[in-house]
Design a protein around this motif. Structure first.
Motif, PDB file in Angstrom:
ATOM      1  N   ALA A   1       2.794   6.129   1.393  1.00  0.00           N
ATOM      2  CA  ALA A   1       1.796   5.643   2.351  1.00  0.00           C
ATOM      3  C   ALA A   1       1.280   4.267   1.977  1.00  0.00           C
ATOM      4  CB  ALA A   1       0.632   6.621   2.430  1.00  0.00           C
TER       5      ALA A   1
ATOM      6  N   ARG B   1       2.247   1.142   2.107  1.00  0.00           N
ATOM      7  CA  ARG B   1       2.234  -0.007   3.007  1.00  0.00           C
ATOM      8  C   ARG B   1       1.230   0.180   4.137  1.00  0.00           C
ATOM      9  NH1 ARG B   1       7.611  -2.477   5.110  1.00  0.00           N
ATOM     10  NH2 ARG B   1       6.068  -3.773   6.151  1.00  0.00           N
ATOM     11  N   PHE B   2       1.205   1.393   4.649  1.00  0.00           N
ATOM     12  CA  PHE B   2       0.261   1.657   5.727  1.00  0.00           C
ATOM     13  C   PHE B   2      -1.183   1.493   5.255  1.00  0.00           C
ATOM     14  CE2 PHE B   2      -2.624   4.620   7.817  1.00  0.00           C
ATOM     15  CZ  PHE B   2      -2.600   4.085   9.095  1.00  0.00           C
TER      16      PHE B   2
ATOM     17  N   TRP C   1       1.410  -6.123   1.854  1.00  0.00           N
ATOM     18  CA  TRP C   1       1.731  -4.752   2.212  1.00  0.00           C
ATOM     19  C   TRP C   1       3.208  -4.607   2.449  1.00  0.00           C
ATOM     20  CZ3 TRP C   1      -1.314  -7.716   5.569  1.00  0.00           C
ATOM     21  CH2 TRP C   1      -0.664  -8.177   6.732  1.00  0.00           C
TER      22      TRP C   1
END
Lengths: 306, 539, 320
Positions: free
Chosen positions: A117, A119-120, C320
């Motif tokens: 999870a 990156r989210f 990210w």
């Protein structure tokens, strides 16, 4: 790598001419930087004890003139300053502890490549750096949480600063050898233990930096006190100092409608202004030398071996 | 270790939230409370002057609370009220009373309907002192009445203040040293300033340390007091309340001097002075503190020749004050027959709007109004303004009073007043019938206003004064004007500074006027004219 | 030559690649990680996400009685108001000039400073310099601007005099359209460079001393050591901070610019944040300020997003 270590002691130190020139140049530049930074700071100190009229007309340059400690006595005359100091120290220590407690484990988790999870979550966190609801909804939220006029409003809200989180995460990512976890995992080491007994000790430098960032943010925070606190007993130092500062800058409004508050305080206005900086900064300056040693070269590796 | 950390983290968060929830009493006026001795508890915010001491030390206030049978928990705010207010009002939980000069604005009353109580019925039933004020000075009622006819905030009237904020000073000693006469028009002023510059006017052996002319830094938000815009009076323009944004009334017509030819002449004159080195080169970059510091010279050597200020000791310090004299308004030139005028600030100096507001959520409205009524009692009002009887005001025993000199010898009377009491920031009604002898500061302000008297008296208060303080704008008009003014001032103020320092007003004027029109200045003039006509037809 | 940084090996994910993980599986496997990140998620959700409904204000009128979400829907009205306002072009230009020059000039400064400090051989000098450079950070903005006013004053300031003696006088540094940006940016660097170098010093502290020794054995010059060992050690931090700084292309500080403004430098010093302050202070222009704020944010976020994309494509480091 390992071979290099053996040779370490055999290296004999010989400085070439080039080295000397290099060192000389480095020193000269550093000296220049040092002076350009020190002089204005020194000026703040002498201005805080000199006659303000002389300061603002440029007659105080190297030595203080017409010395008086009126500015400081004016600052310390206000009893609220001691409550302010007490509150600020409490909020800073407790707040920084909570910040680190929430931020560092999260940063570690987000540095783990296998955490799917990441990156989210990272994206969701970064969004908050930009998009916010503004002051009014935040105020209403604090009201609903019954945090208005309590010390918790200094500590819990925004206890994870995404900017600091990112810095810590990228440090964990780039500076902690990946092999370490594989080795630890093979020994059946949990993430909790690995984080506590391997990652943190290896990361003293970044923990100090993040800690310092949080510490200073709490120390300088005056907005929270301004918006969410009503009781004088809960106000932090910065609010008290800002009041004192402004009470001596009133003349800028023009004496007419502001009442003829003229000659008397005029003479000392700047003393208070500069004195406030010293009074508010001195305590926090004392912290830095304790942290500084963690930024020395090679501290990290030393701590692994030791 | 890591596990413990994580658990601890969760526990702390939980505990924090819980204990946050526990402390739910926020001390607002939500529940009617009384003290053991039967007094009603109220909460209040006051936006006080930063110099003002803690309220618990004000004897008159304790007595007033006592008489009203209330005990008030004060929150004393001296900075950043604007920021604090937005969240406070939007959050909806306000204290019983909010006190301070325009602390809650007309725009706030309109923006937050239902938050404040319409005081009209309460005044009729429980505030005879306010009724007296409304009866004796009907304009006080007018400035408190909103467009919808309701009264949310009560005003002040402080009577003693002069008709203008700005007085004009020239260094008499310099004139005498150089054998010059005081100037009576711009051309003579120019000659005098040149002499100040070229000769050693202060007689210290250095011919270059004189600053012939200095004025207060014009900020980026509009003009204020002590700025050369008062010279527009030489051309017959009457500024009102310093005309920060340039609007003025002339013969019943609303205008703005930023696009007026006479303003162009003033700028040209000031550029002539600046180019000749007669104006302080830092005039646009210094802050107000420096403006004041520079004029204090060194020892008994003065630094500034011609300047503007509130009062001479305030402006140049006690040591140099005797060197200066107050100067009458100047004519534009010897031949000029324009009637001389000056900035007329009587309204903004003596009246104030929205000094006290009552929360509609207050559970103790009667008690709160009783306290408000106390503040407008003639004797209390006097103490609101000058301080407690005994320490700050002497009761002569025959129905007359006198303001006492400062208890702290190091302070000037003005500072002393602001330190000890609410002063101009409080609600008050100083009746014209009150017999009070003023302190030395107010007396000298009066004396230094004398040379301006003829000009001030000559102002046609009906047709040449913009009664801004008495006019209430609707929210939409107010917003429109603010947006237009922000753009207009950004343009005009930078041109003002550029033209004075670098010149170019003659060549650029026409293009400039077109640009200013694009910022919506005509729309604003139209709006103001509409309200002005409306106001004049009613009064 | 100098050995490669040993920490730059690609991640070894062998252990996790064996079987295709299902959601449940990964959750069971990573539950410890979830516990560790849980407090941060809660805090951010509560204090950052819940109030976000306030963004609507940019599209609505503010209505106190009906609440933030109850005002009349105005769509893009307030955005258009801003785009069509007389000052829009100037505000955009000034804001971009100031923030871009701040980013471009003040971004490399702390990196250079950290490398310099790291090169100082004399331990005491190093310590003295290190403790001095971060001090200006603590000077409040009000005092900082006061200090600039006093020191740069052409008539009475030390720096003003200095420049005059160098023949650069006659320019009022405080009141000129050409000097406002340099003075602003340089004073920003002066004030924050030392503080910002702390993070780089921390990153440098993680360099393995063995690498230095190895490069010495290889006869590398000091310059080569900096280029081959120290700068690579800083790269991840540099990339991250650079991407983050791209998120502020359209934001300038408010207070400092506001306090430094005067009528002489106004043509270049009026920026979006000071404009918002000026329109908001007089009447409660909640919606208009919110719209301008949101416009700002969108542009900033766009730049950050793009920059992050570039970073992810070209290096292994990204947000990210």
């Amino acid at each position: 790598m390992q071979l290099v270590q053996k040779k370490q002691k055999e290296v004999t130190h010989k400085r070439s001419l080039g080295e000397w020139v290099f060192d000389g140049a480095v020193f000269a530049i550093c000296l220049l930087i040092f002076l350009s930074i020190v002089y204005p700071l020194y000026f703040v100190v002498i201005a805080s004890i000199s006659n303000s009229t002389l300061v603002s007309t440029g007659q105080v340059t190297i030595f203080p003139k017409d010395i008086s400690f009126f500015g400081y006595s004016e600052i310390f005359k206000d009893q609220r300053i001691w409550t302010g100091y007490g509150n600020t120290i409490l909020y800073t220590v407790l707040g920084t502890a909570v910040n680190l407690l929430f931020t560092l484990p999260a940063a570690y988790v987000l540095s783990r490549q296998e955490f799917r999870a990441r990156r989210f979550i990272m994206f969701a966190f970064v969004v908050t750096l930009f998009f916010g609801g503004g002051l009014i909804p935040t105020y209403l939220l604090m009201k609903d949480l019954h945090m208005l006029n309590t010390m918790w409003v200094f500590i819990l809200p925004f206890s994870v600063n995404v900017y600091n989180l990112i810095i810590a995460r990228s440090f964990f990512e780039s500076s902690i050898p990946k092999e370490l976890y594989e080795a630890a995992a093979m020994d059946g080491c949990s993430h909790f233990r690995y984080f506590g007994s391997v990652v943190l000790p290896l990361s003293k430098a970044i923990v100090s930096v993040i800690g310092l960032y949080y510490l200073v943010a709490h120390w300088n925070d005056f907005f929270t006190g301004l918006i969410y606190i009503r009781s004088n007993d809960l106000q932090p130092l910065q609010i008290v100092l800002r009041d004192i500062l402004l009470s001596n800058q009133v003349f800028s409004q023009g004496a007419g409608s502001g009442g003829a508050a003229g000659g008397y305080a005029q003479q000392y206005a700047d003393q208070v202004k500069y004195g406030v900086i010293i009074v508010s900064t001195l305590p926090i300056l004392l912290v830095y030398p304790f942290l500084q040693k963690y930024f020395d070269k090679g501290v990290m590796i030393g701590s692994v071996k030791g | 270790m890591g596990k413990r950390l994580a658990i601890l983290a969760i526990l702390t968060l939980g505990a924090g939230l819980l204990s946050g929830c526990g402390g739910s009493e926020e001390g607002s006026g939500e529940s009617a409370q009384t003290t053991p001795d039967g007094k009603v508890k109220l909460t209040a915010i006051m936006t006080k002057h930063p110099l003002t001491q803690e309220f618990s030390k004000m004897k008159w206030l304790q007595e007033a609370e006592e008489r009203a049978g209330v005990e008030i928990e004060w929150q004393e705010v001296s900075a950043d009220w604007g920021q604090k207010k937005g969240a406070l009002l939007a959050g909806g939980d306000i204290p019983d009373l909010i006190i301070g000069p325009n602390a809650i604005t007309d725009a706030d009353y309109a923006q937050f309907p239902g938050l404040f109580e319409d005081l009209t019925p309460l005044i009729e039933s429980g505030a005879p002192n306010v009724q007296t004020m409304f009866g004796e000075k009907p304009e006080t009622k007018a400035i408190s009445t909103q467009l919808d006819g309701k009264i949310y905030g009560l005003p002040k009237y402080q009577r003693f203040w002069p008709e203008t904020t700005t007085r004009q000073f020239i260094n008499k000693q310099w004139l005498d040293n150089l054998g010059l006469k005081a100037p009576t028009n711009w051309d003579e002023l120019y000659e005098v300033l040149v002499a100040f510059k070229e000769k050693d006017a202060n007689g210290n052996g250095d011919a270059n340390d004189e600053i012939p002319m200095d004025f207060a830094p014009s900020g980026t938000g509009g003009f204020g007091p002590f700025m050369p815009t008062v010279l527009l009076g030489s051309q017959g323009i009457t500024l009102t309340d310093n005309a920060g944004q340039g609007y003025f009334v002339e013969d019943g017509q609303v205008k703005n001097f930023f696009t007026d030819e006479r303003y162009k002449d003033l700028v040209a004159f000031l550029h002539k002075c600046y180019a000749a080195g007669l104006i302080n080169t830092e005039v646009f970059t210094q802050d107000y503190t420096k403006y004041q510091s520079v004029a204090r010279g060194s020892g008994d050597t003065a630094a500034v020749g011609f300047t503007w200020g509130w009062e001479v000791t305030d402006r140049v310090g006690n040591t140099l004050a005797p060197q200066y004299e107050s100067l009458a308004p100047l004519k534009e030139n010897a031949a000029s027959s324009d009637p001389l005028s000056w900035t007329y600030d009587y309204n903004s100096l003596n009246y104030g709007v929205n000094m006290v507001s009552l929360a509609s959520t207050s559970k103790n409205k009667e008690a709160a109004v009783k306290f408000i009524n106390e503040l407008y009692d003639p004797k209390v009002s006097m103490q609101v303004l000058f301080g407690s009887l005994g320490t700050n005001i002497k009761d002569n025993g025959d129905g007359t009073y006198a303001v006492l000199p400062p208890g702290d010898k190091a302070m000037d009377p003005g500072t002393w007043k602001w330190t000890t009491t609410w002063a101009d920031n409080g609600p008050m009604y100083i009746a014209d019938s009150l017999k009070l002898e003023l302190g030395t500061d107010m007396q000298s302000v009066g004396a230094q206003t004398e040379p301006l008297k003829a000009a001030l008296d000559g102002i046609d208060k009906e047709k040449d004064v913009l009664p801004s303080i008495f006019i209430k704008y609707s929210v939409e008009d107010n917003n429109t004007m603010t947006l237009n003014n922000t753009s207009m001032l950004s343009l005009t103020l930078s041109k003002w500074a550029e033209w004075i320092t670098k010149g170019g007003v003659e060549e650029q004027w026409d293009g400039y006027v077109d640009s200013v029109k694009k910022t919506g200045i005509d729309q604003n003039i139209e709006i103001i004219q509409k309200y002005y006509d409306d106001y004049m037809s009613k009064n | 030559m100098v050995p490669k940084n040993p920490y730059e090996h690609p991640v070894n994910l062998r252990a996790y690649k064996r079987k295709k993980p299902t959601v449940l599986n990964t959750f069971r496997r990573d539950y410890q990680l979830w516990i560790m990140i849980f407090p941060a998620i809660v805090v951010i959700f509560i204090f950052n996400y819940i109030p976000m409904y306030g963004i609507q204000l940019a599209f609505r009128d503010y209505n106190f009685a009906k609440g933030l979400t109850g005002g009349e829907w105005r769509g893009l009205f307030y955005f258009n108001q801003f785009f069509e306002s007389y000052q829009f072009a100037d505000l955009m230009k000034n804001t971009i000039v100031i923030s871009l020059s701040t980013v471009v000039l003040s971004f490399p400064a702390p990196i250079i400073l950290a490398l310099l400090i790291n090169q100082l051989r004399w331990k005491r000098a190093k310590k003295a310099l290190q403790t001095t450079v971060y001090l200006p950070h603590f000077i409040s903005i009000v005092v900082m601007v006061g200090l600039l006013n006093v020191l740069l004053s052409p008539n009475s300031g030390v720096i003003g005099h200095l420049l005059q003696s160098m023949g650069l006088g006659d320019v009022n540094l405080l009141g000129s359209t050409s000097t406002f940006v340099p003075v602003y940016v340089l004073s920003e660097i002066w004030q924050h460079c030392g503080w910002n170098s702390i993070i780089y010093l921390a990153a440098l502290s993680t360099v393995d001393p063995q690498l230095y020794d190895a490069s010495k054995i290889d006869g590398a010059s000091r310059w080569q050591t900096i280029r081959n060992i120290e700068i690579p050690a800083l790269i991840p931090t540099i990339i991250i901070l650079f991407v983050l700084s791209m998120g502020s292309v359209l934001s300038t500080g408010f207070e400092k610019i506001f306090l430094m403004q005067n009528s002489l430098n106004l043509p270049v010093s009026e920026v979006i944040s000071t404009y918002v302050y000026k329109i908001g202070i007089v009447s409660n222009q909640f919606s208009y300020s919110a719209a301008i704020g949101l416009f700002n944010t969108l542009i900033n976020f766009f730049f950050l997003y793009t920059m992050n994309l570039v970073a992810r494509k070209t290096s292994e480091t990204s947000l990210w």
